[in-house]
Design a protein around this motif. Sequence first.
Motif, PDB file in Angstrom:
ATOM      1  N   ALA A 183       0.832  -1.208   0.000  1.00 25.63           N
ATOM      2  CA  ALA A 183       0.000   0.000   0.000  1.00 25.63           C
ATOM      3  C   ALA A 183       0.867   1.258   0.000  1.00 25.63           C
ATOM      4  O   ALA A 183       0.552   2.246  -0.676  1.00 25.63           O
ATOM      5  CB  ALA A 183      -0.928  -0.009   1.216  1.00 25.63           C
ATOM      6  N   ALA A 184       1.965   1.228   0.735  1.00 26.76           N
ATOM      7  CA  ALA A 184       2.867   2.377   0.787  1.00 26.76           C
ATOM      8  C   ALA A 184       3.534   2.613  -0.560  1.00 26.76           C
ATOM      9  O   ALA A 184       3.693   3.762  -0.998  1.00 26.76           O
ATOM     10  CB  ALA A 184       3.921   2.166   1.878  1.00 26.76           C
ATOM     11  N   LEU A 185       3.920   1.547  -1.236  1.00 27.69           N
ATOM     12  CA  LEU A 185       4.573   1.696  -2.535  1.00 27.69           C
ATOM     13  C   LEU A 185       3.610   2.260  -3.574  1.00 27.69           C
ATOM     14  O   LEU A 185       4.019   3.037  -4.445  1.00 27.69           O
ATOM     15  CB  LEU A 185       5.127   0.345  -3.002  1.00 27.69           C
ATOM     16  CG  LEU A 185       5.985   0.384  -4.277  1.00 27.69           C
ATOM     17  CD1 LEU A 185       7.180   1.318  -4.097  1.00 27.69           C
ATOM     18  CD2 LEU A 185       6.455  -1.012  -4.652  1.00 27.69           C
ATOM     19  N   ARG A 186       2.334   1.883  -3.480  1.00 17.14           N
ATOM     20  CA  ARG A 186       1.347   2.435  -4.409  1.00 17.14           C
ATOM     21  C   ARG A 186       1.221   3.946  -4.247  1.00 17.14           C
ATOM     22  O   ARG A 186       0.842   4.643  -5.194  1.00 17.14           O
ATOM     23  CB  ARG A 186      -0.016   1.787  -4.162  1.00 17.14           C
ATOM     24  CG  ARG A 186      -0.114   0.363  -4.674  1.00 17.14           C
ATOM     25  CD  ARG A 186      -1.485  -0.190  -4.436  1.00 17.14           C
ATOM     26  NE  ARG A 186      -1.588  -1.571  -4.867  1.00 17.14           N
ATOM     27  CZ  ARG A 186      -2.312  -2.485  -4.242  1.00 17.14           C
ATOM     28  NH1 ARG A 186      -2.985  -2.164  -3.149  1.00 17.14           N
ATOM     29  NH2 ARG A 186      -2.362  -3.717  -4.695  1.00 17.14           N
ATOM     30  N   LYS A 187       1.526   4.448  -3.055  1.00 17.88           N
ATOM     31  CA  LYS A 187       1.487   5.895  -2.806  1.00 17.88           C
ATOM     32  C   LYS A 187       2.865   6.531  -2.972  1.00 17.88           C
ATOM     33  O   LYS A 187       3.063   7.687  -2.609  1.00 17.88           O
ATOM     34  CB  LYS A 187       0.967   6.145  -1.383  1.00 17.88           C
ATOM     35  CG  LYS A 187      -0.454   5.637  -1.159  1.00 17.88           C
ATOM     36  CD  LYS A 187      -0.876   5.828   0.277  1.00 17.88           C
ATOM     37  CE  LYS A 187      -2.268   5.285   0.521  1.00 17.88           C
ATOM     38  NZ  LYS A 187      -2.675   5.408   1.961  1.00 17.88           N
ATOM     39  N   ASN A 241       5.477   5.936  -1.344  1.00 20.66           N
ATOM     40  CA  ASN A 241       6.107   6.169  -0.042  1.00 20.66           C
ATOM     41  C   ASN A 241       7.147   5.069   0.172  1.00 20.66           C
ATOM     42  O   ASN A 241       6.876   4.039   0.784  1.00 20.66           O
ATOM     43  CB  ASN A 241       5.051   6.152   1.062  1.00 20.66           C
ATOM     44  CG  ASN A 241       5.603   6.617   2.400  1.00 20.66           C
ATOM     45  OD1 ASN A 241       6.813   6.613   2.617  1.00 20.66           O
ATOM     46  ND2 ASN A 241       4.718   7.023   3.290  1.00 20.66           N
ATOM     47  N   ILE A 242       8.345   5.320  -0.352  1.00 18.31           N
ATOM     48  CA  ILE A 242       9.392   4.296  -0.341  1.00 18.31           C
ATOM     49  C   ILE A 242       9.838   3.979   1.086  1.00 18.31           C
ATOM     50  O   ILE A 242      10.130   2.832   1.412  1.00 18.31           O
ATOM     51  CB  ILE A 242      10.598   4.746  -1.191  1.00 18.31           C
ATOM     52  CG1 ILE A 242      10.130   5.178  -2.584  1.00 18.31           C
ATOM     53  CG2 ILE A 242      11.618   3.629  -1.293  1.00 18.31           C
ATOM     54  CD1 ILE A 242       9.386   4.122  -3.349  1.00 18.31           C
ATOM     55  N   ARG A 243       9.893   4.986   1.925  1.00 15.11           N
ATOM     56  CA  ARG A 243      10.361   4.772   3.302  1.00 15.11           C
ATOM     57  C   ARG A 243       9.428   3.827   4.062  1.00 15.11           C
ATOM     58  O   ARG A 243       9.886   2.890   4.716  1.00 15.11           O
ATOM     59  CB  ARG A 243      10.459   6.115   4.027  1.00 15.11           C
ATOM     60  CG  ARG A 243      11.012   6.023   5.424  1.00 15.11           C
ATOM     61  CD  ARG A 243      11.193   7.396   6.035  1.00 15.11           C
ATOM     62  NE  ARG A 243      11.724   7.315   7.389  1.00 15.11           N
ATOM     63  CZ  ARG A 243      11.971   8.370   8.148  1.00 15.11           C
ATOM     64  NH1 ARG A 243      11.741   9.589   7.674  1.00 15.11           N
ATOM     65  NH2 ARG A 243      12.440   8.221   9.363  1.00 15.11           N
ATOM     66  N   SER A 244       8.130   4.074   3.964  1.00 13.58           N
ATOM     67  CA  SER A 244       7.171   3.198   4.640  1.00 13.58           C
ATOM     68  C   SER A 244       7.175   1.805   4.028  1.00 13.58           C
ATOM     69  O   SER A 244       7.004   0.802   4.737  1.00 13.58           O
ATOM     70  CB  SER A 244       5.763   3.799   4.562  1.00 13.58           C
ATOM     71  OG  SER A 244       5.684   4.983   5.322  1.00 13.58           O
ATOM     72  N   CYS A 245       7.377   1.749   2.721  1.00 15.33           N
ATOM     73  CA  CYS A 245       7.460   0.452   2.045  1.00 15.33           C
ATOM     74  C   CYS A 245       8.638  -0.355   2.583  1.00 15.33           C
ATOM     75  O   CYS A 245       8.504  -1.543   2.895  1.00 15.33           O
ATOM     76  CB  CYS A 245       7.591   0.651   0.538  1.00 15.33           C
ATOM     77  SG  CYS A 245       7.827  -0.877  -0.387  1.00 15.33           S
ATOM     78  N   ALA A 246       9.788   0.298   2.699  1.00 16.92           N
ATOM     79  CA  ALA A 246      10.982  -0.381   3.213  1.00 16.92           C
ATOM     80  C   ALA A 246      10.763  -0.829   4.658  1.00 16.92           C
ATOM     81  O   ALA A 246      11.177  -1.932   5.045  1.00 16.92           O
ATOM     82  CB  ALA A 246      12.190   0.537   3.125  1.00 16.92           C
ATOM     83  N   LEU A 247      10.103   0.003   5.443  1.00 19.34           N
ATOM     84  CA  LEU A 247       9.823  -0.353   6.838  1.00 19.34           C
ATOM     85  C   LEU A 247       8.886  -1.552   6.917  1.00 19.34           C
ATOM     86  O   LEU A 247       9.089  -2.465   7.731  1.00 19.34           O
ATOM     87  CB  LEU A 247       9.212   0.846   7.570  1.00 19.34           C
ATOM     88  CG  LEU A 247       8.927   0.664   9.064  1.00 19.34           C
ATOM     89  CD1 LEU A 247      10.205   0.318   9.823  1.00 19.34           C
ATOM     90  CD2 LEU A 247       8.287   1.917   9.642  1.00 19.34           C
ATOM     91  N   GLY A 248       7.876  -1.564   6.057  1.00 17.34           N
ATOM     92  CA  GLY A 248       6.955  -2.702   6.028  1.00 17.34           C
ATOM     93  C   GLY A 248       7.641  -3.988   5.610  1.00 17.34           C
ATOM     94  O   GLY A 248       7.403  -5.055   6.191  1.00 17.34           O
ATOM     95  N   ILE A 306      13.502   0.808  -6.103  1.00 15.24           N
ATOM     96  CA  ILE A 306      12.090   0.454  -6.227  1.00 15.24           C
ATOM     97  C   ILE A 306      11.266   1.727  -6.347  1.00 15.24           C
ATOM     98  O   ILE A 306      11.532   2.715  -5.659  1.00 15.24           O
ATOM     99  CB  ILE A 306      11.639  -0.409  -5.021  1.00 15.24           C
ATOM    100  CG1 ILE A 306      10.321  -1.120  -5.322  1.00 15.24           C
ATOM    101  CG2 ILE A 306      11.515   0.427  -3.753  1.00 15.24           C
ATOM    102  CD1 ILE A 306       9.956  -2.172  -4.308  1.00 15.24           C
ATOM    103  N   LYS A 307      10.309   1.711  -7.260  1.00 16.60           N
ATOM    104  CA  LYS A 307       9.481   2.874  -7.527  1.00 16.60           C
ATOM    105  C   LYS A 307       8.005   2.478  -7.490  1.00 16.60           C
ATOM    106  O   LYS A 307       7.655   1.308  -7.395  1.00 16.60           O
ATOM    107  CB  LYS A 307       9.811   3.478  -8.892  1.00 16.60           C
ATOM    108  CG  LYS A 307      11.287   3.846  -9.079  1.00 16.60           C
ATOM    109  CD  LYS A 307      11.720   4.955  -8.140  1.00 16.60           C
ATOM    110  CE  LYS A 307      13.197   5.301  -8.345  1.00 16.60           C
ATOM    111  NZ  LYS A 307      13.665   6.306  -7.380  1.00 16.60           N
ATOM    112  N   GLU A 308       7.160   3.501  -7.603  1.00  9.33           N
ATOM    113  CA  GLU A 308       5.720   3.258  -7.559  1.00  9.33           C
ATOM    114  C   GLU A 308       5.269   2.303  -8.663  1.00  9.33           C
ATOM    115  O   GLU A 308       4.372   1.475  -8.448  1.00  9.33           O
ATOM    116  CB  GLU A 308       4.974   4.586  -7.693  1.00  9.33           C
ATOM    117  CG  GLU A 308       3.462   4.447  -7.590  1.00  9.33           C
ATOM    118  CD  GLU A 308       2.756   5.774  -7.753  1.00  9.33           C
ATOM    119  OE1 GLU A 308       1.511   5.779  -7.711  1.00  9.33           O
ATOM    120  OE2 GLU A 308       3.436   6.808  -7.931  1.00  9.33           O
ATOM    121  N   GLU A 309       5.915   2.387  -9.827  1.00  6.79           N
ATOM    122  CA  GLU A 309       5.511   1.522 -10.931  1.00  6.79           C
ATOM    123  C   GLU A 309       5.829   0.048 -10.696  1.00  6.79           C
ATOM    124  O   GLU A 309       5.400  -0.816 -11.454  1.00  6.79           O
ATOM    125  CB  GLU A 309       6.162   1.982 -12.242  1.00  6.79           C
ATOM    126  CG  GLU A 309       7.674   2.044 -12.203  1.00  6.79           C
ATOM    127  CD  GLU A 309       8.200   3.441 -11.886  1.00  6.79           C
ATOM    128  OE1 GLU A 309       9.330   3.750 -12.298  1.00  6.79           O
ATOM    129  OE2 GLU A 309       7.463   4.208 -11.234  1.00  6.79           O
TER     130      GLU A 309
END
Length: 200
Positions: free
Chosen positions: A84-88, A90-97, A166-169
């Motif tokens: 969900a974070a990556l879709r927005k 938000n790389i930092r939250s994605c990495a944390l998740g 890693i990017k949103e796409e």
Amino acid sequence: MTTASTIPISTESEAPWQLPYRGTVGMVCLIIAEAAIFAIFFVSYIFYIGKSLSGPTPREVLELPIFGTICLLSSSITVHWAVAALRKDNIRSCALGLASTVLLGGIFMVSTAEEWYHLIYEKGLTIRTNLFGTTYYSLVGLHATHVIVGLILLSIALFTALTGRIKEEHSEKLEVVSLYWHFVDAIWVGVFLVVYVIGR
């Protein structure tokens, strides 16, 4: 005399139908095949319950892996959070998740390793001891193998997130990995019920 039509005419065209992401389709097909394999192992385990000619029995050696189960099931939440974070974007939250998911999955594997050490070296239960040992290590070991594969995939995704690659796409690709991880967690629910609840 002509009357105007009162039938509403929509000027908006419907969105064209798109094929689903091929990675998702491939993962769903893999999950169906893997679920069939696990079904065979579940049936085998249930069929051989109580048919061992010698001990130890499940009731004598198995303990409920509550902590490991909580960690593994919680990791489904954290991997969903990462996607969900990556879709927005938000790389930092994605990495944390992703880091949280890898940590929780790692804790589960450590608890499994501790359980196996206890069973093998303290209780004398090996894969050759009796039918219980054979079916137990086959089923739980098959699931542990899938957890390891999932952890490898998640660790690769975490590395790409930490290095900014890693990017949103890439969210669809990460979702494919998350589908696999959700499958691993769902299978553990079945393993827990069959081995540690019904089998005891």
